[in-house]
Design a protein around this motif. Structure first.
Motif, PDB file in Angstrom:
ATOM      1  N   UNK A  83     -71.017 -10.286  31.456  1.00  0.00           N
ATOM      2  CA  UNK A  83     -69.962  -9.697  32.283  1.00  0.00           C
ATOM      3  C   UNK A  83     -68.569  -9.987  31.720  1.00  0.00           C
ATOM      4  N   UNK A  84     -68.362 -11.204  31.215  1.00  0.00           N
ATOM      5  CA  UNK A  84     -67.079 -11.546  30.580  1.00  0.00           C
ATOM      6  C   UNK A  84     -66.817 -10.628  29.388  1.00  0.00           C
ATOM      7  N   UNK A 119     -63.697  -7.887  29.168  1.00  0.00           N
ATOM      8  CA  UNK A 119     -62.688  -7.997  28.115  1.00  0.00           C
ATOM      9  C   UNK A 119     -62.749  -6.818  27.143  1.00  0.00           C
ATOM     10  N   UNK A 120     -63.933  -6.290  26.895  1.00  0.00           N
ATOM     11  CA  UNK A 120     -64.065  -5.129  26.001  1.00  0.00           C
ATOM     12  C   UNK A 120     -63.350  -3.920  26.585  1.00  0.00           C
ATOM     13  N   UNK A 126     -68.962  -0.610  23.839  1.00  0.00           N
ATOM     14  CA  UNK A 126     -69.224  -1.069  25.199  1.00  0.00           C
ATOM     15  C   UNK A 126     -70.693  -0.853  25.547  1.00  0.00           C
ATOM     16  N   UNK A 127     -71.249   0.279  25.140  1.00  0.00           N
ATOM     17  CA  UNK A 127     -72.667   0.539  25.394  1.00  0.00           C
ATOM     18  C   UNK A 127     -73.540  -0.497  24.696  1.00  0.00           C
ATOM     19  N   UNK A 128     -73.162  -0.901  23.497  1.00  0.00           N
ATOM     20  CA  UNK A 128     -73.923  -1.932  22.777  1.00  0.00           C
ATOM     21  C   UNK A 128     -73.901  -3.247  23.559  1.00  0.00           C
ATOM     22  N   UNK A 129     -72.743  -3.617  24.094  1.00  0.00           N
ATOM     23  CA  UNK A 129     -72.647  -4.846  24.886  1.00  0.00           C
ATOM     24  C   UNK A 129     -73.444  -4.731  26.179  1.00  0.00           C
ATOM     25  N   UNK A 130     -73.487  -3.543  26.762  1.00  0.00           N
ATOM     26  CA  UNK A 130     -74.248  -3.338  27.995  1.00  0.00           C
ATOM     27  C   UNK A 130     -75.746  -3.546  27.771  1.00  0.00           C
ATOM     28  N   UNK A 131     -76.225  -3.331  26.561  1.00  0.00           N
ATOM     29  CA  UNK A 131     -77.649  -3.514  26.263  1.00  0.00           C
ATOM     30  C   UNK A 131     -78.040  -4.985  26.103  1.00  0.00           C
ATOM     31  N   UNK A 132     -77.061  -5.883  26.034  1.00  0.00           N
ATOM     32  CA  UNK A 132     -77.371  -7.308  25.952  1.00  0.00           C
ATOM     33  C   UNK A 132     -78.002  -7.762  27.259  1.00  0.00           C
ATOM     34  N   UNK A 171     -75.403 -16.313  29.056  1.00  0.00           N
ATOM     35  CA  UNK A 171     -74.151 -16.942  28.665  1.00  0.00           C
ATOM     36  C   UNK A 171     -74.243 -17.269  27.181  1.00  0.00           C
ATOM     37  N   UNK A 172     -73.286 -16.780  26.423  1.00  0.00           N
ATOM     38  CA  UNK A 172     -73.276 -16.972  24.981  1.00  0.00           C
ATOM     39  C   UNK A 172     -72.253 -18.047  24.639  1.00  0.00           C
ATOM     40  N   UNK A 173     -72.638 -18.956  23.739  1.00  0.00           N
ATOM     41  CA  UNK A 173     -71.718 -20.038  23.375  1.00  0.00           C
ATOM     42  C   UNK A 173     -71.027 -19.809  22.042  1.00  0.00           C
TER      43      UNK A 173
END
Length: 71
Positions: free
Chosen positions: A21-22, A26-27, A37-43, A47-49
């Motif tokens: 969601x973060x 931000x994107x 944005x679509x690529x990020x939505x497929x994640x 929580x990524x460090x």
């Protein structure tokens, strides 16, 4: 899927840890294009460090069905 140059720049500037969601918030705020944005939505919700975790997850994420080309 390999991240676009714009998405790589975005991830390089992102503060971690960051949730999906973060990243999406931000994107959109940074004006990334709809494909990034679509690529990020497929994640998956996670929580990524670090940036490398996202790049790896993007490479494993499947493209949308309409992007597949029949052989």
């Amino acid at each position: 899927m390999s991240p676009s140059p714009a998405l790589r720049r975005f991830l390089a500037e992102m503060e971690f840890p960051a949730t999906k969601d973060d990243l999406l918030r931000e994107a959109v705020r940074d004006g990334l294009d709809s494909a990034d944005i679509a690529a990020l939505e497929r994640l998956r919700d996670h929580s990524f460090s670090a940036r490398w975790q996202i790049v790896g997850a993007l490479r494993l994420a499947r493209p949308p069905a309409d992007a597949l080309v029949a052989a």
